[in-house]
Design an enzyme around this catalytic site. Structure first.
Site, short mmCIF file in Angstrom:
data_model
loop_
_atom_site.label_atom_id
_atom_site.label_comp_id
_atom_site.label_asym_id
_atom_site.label_seq_id
_atom_site.Cartn_x
_atom_site.Cartn_y
_atom_site.Cartn_z
CD GLU A 41 -0.24 38.28 -8.52
OE1 GLU A 41 0.10 37.11 -8.23
OE2 GLU A 41 -1.12 38.92 -7.91
CE LYS B 253 1.41 35.60 -6.54
NZ LYS B 253 1.20 34.30 -5.87
CE LYS C 238 -2.05 28.36 -5.99
NZ LYS C 238 -3.11 28.83 -6.92
NE ARG D 13 -3.16 0.54 -0.69
CZ ARG D 13 -3.50 0.59 -1.97
NH1 ARG D 13 -3.19 1.64 -2.70
NH2 ARG D 13 -4.10 -0.43 -2.55
CG ASP E 69 -3.07 36.87 -10.91
OD1 ASP E 69 -2.99 35.63 -11.03
OD2 ASP E 69 -3.81 37.43 -10.07
#
Length: 284
Positions: free
Chosen positions: A196, A167, A135, A100, A217
């Protein structure tokens, strides 16, 4: 899979400990003789792009150093449904105990590689390069990004210290794109400064402040084409936001250099891979 900072033995040990607990595989111990042998084949049950074979093999070898393992394909290969990925022969208890953990890892990583390959195929011929993002599943970033590479993407930042990426919240704190870029350049980190922008009006101030790269973006393809024209090749352009398999081709055809897609690591479903008893003996 051999990045210098990845400790395969520690990863395998930790994952097996999570699955075995303090008592080990009580089912196998209760039903299988200690010296019983098992011959098995690991195969995919749907078309996939493979990633993580060596890691899967390491789980079996951790519990049976003498286990015979034949890798039938390589990471990065496309495999049709029914393809045998790996053949194994060794101690039955060890193989079933490791099964597994090995499958979970291989299914997850091959899922990322498979979805990534679909995105790469969707932009083939445009010149745009697919990038991954940060992410990723916490604790699995090196593996997730490795799988994205096996699917044909390039890695963006591995960590926060890999590059300066300003950002929208950094811009908000600084009061504007130009001020944020100037402060980043003045810090002399030795790293490229990417910023960004979500409005065309931010492009010129960012360039004038010395930005080395722009992240466009959540812009529609028509707006992206305008951004490409404004920049005129002075710095690389990356598109991000609102990217899926239905939209990525149009985004790529706008002329951007890169497209980053978080969902290839964040939302890729595991693929179907199984380990089954094999009547055919392991090849000697």
């Amino acid at each position: 899979m051999n990045p210098a900072s990845f400790d395969l033995h520690e990863f395998v040990r930790r994952v097996l400990a999570e699955d075995m607990g303090s008592g080990g595989d009580v089912t196998s111990a209760a039903t299988i003789e200690a010296d019983a042998r098992f011959v098995a084949a690991m195969n995919c049950r749907e078309p996939i792009t493979v990633a993580g074979l060596d890691i899967a093999a390491a789980f079996f070898r951790e519990l049976d150093r003498e286990m015979m393992i034949e890798l039938c394909v390589r990471d990065g290969d496309r495999a049709e449904a029914g393809t045998v990925l790996m053949r194994l022969e060794g101690n039955a208890r060890a193989m079933l105990t490791a099964e597994r953990s090995a499958l979970n890892t291989l299914q997850h990583l091959s899922g990322i590689a498979t979805l990534t390959r679909r995105y790469v195929d969707a932009i083939a011929g445009t010149g745009a390069v697919l990038l991954d993002t940060r992410k990723t599943i916490p604790g699995l970033r090196l593996l997730d990004k490795y799988a994205a590479r096996m699917g044909g993407a390039e890695n963006h930042r591995m960590r926060l210290d890999d590059g300066v990426l300003i950002k929208d919240n950094h811009v908000a704190v600084n009061g504007g794109v130009g001020q944020a870029v100037r402060r980043a350049k003045a810090a002399n980190t030795g790293l490229q400064v990417q910023v960004e922008v979500d409005q065309l009006e931010q492009i010129i101030p960012a360039l004038e402040a010395g930005a080395d790269r722009l992240l466009l973006d959540n812009m529609e393809p028509q707006t992206l084409r305008q951004a490409v024209a404004i920049v005129g090749g002075r710095v690389p352009l990356e598109a991000s936001g609102g990217v899926n398999l239905d939209t990525i081709r149009g985004i790529a055809e706008s002329g951007v250099d890169y497209i980053s897609v978080g969902r290839i690591t964040q939302s890729a479903p595991a693929v179907d891979i199984g380990l089954d008893f094999a009547l055919k003996p392991y090849p000697s």
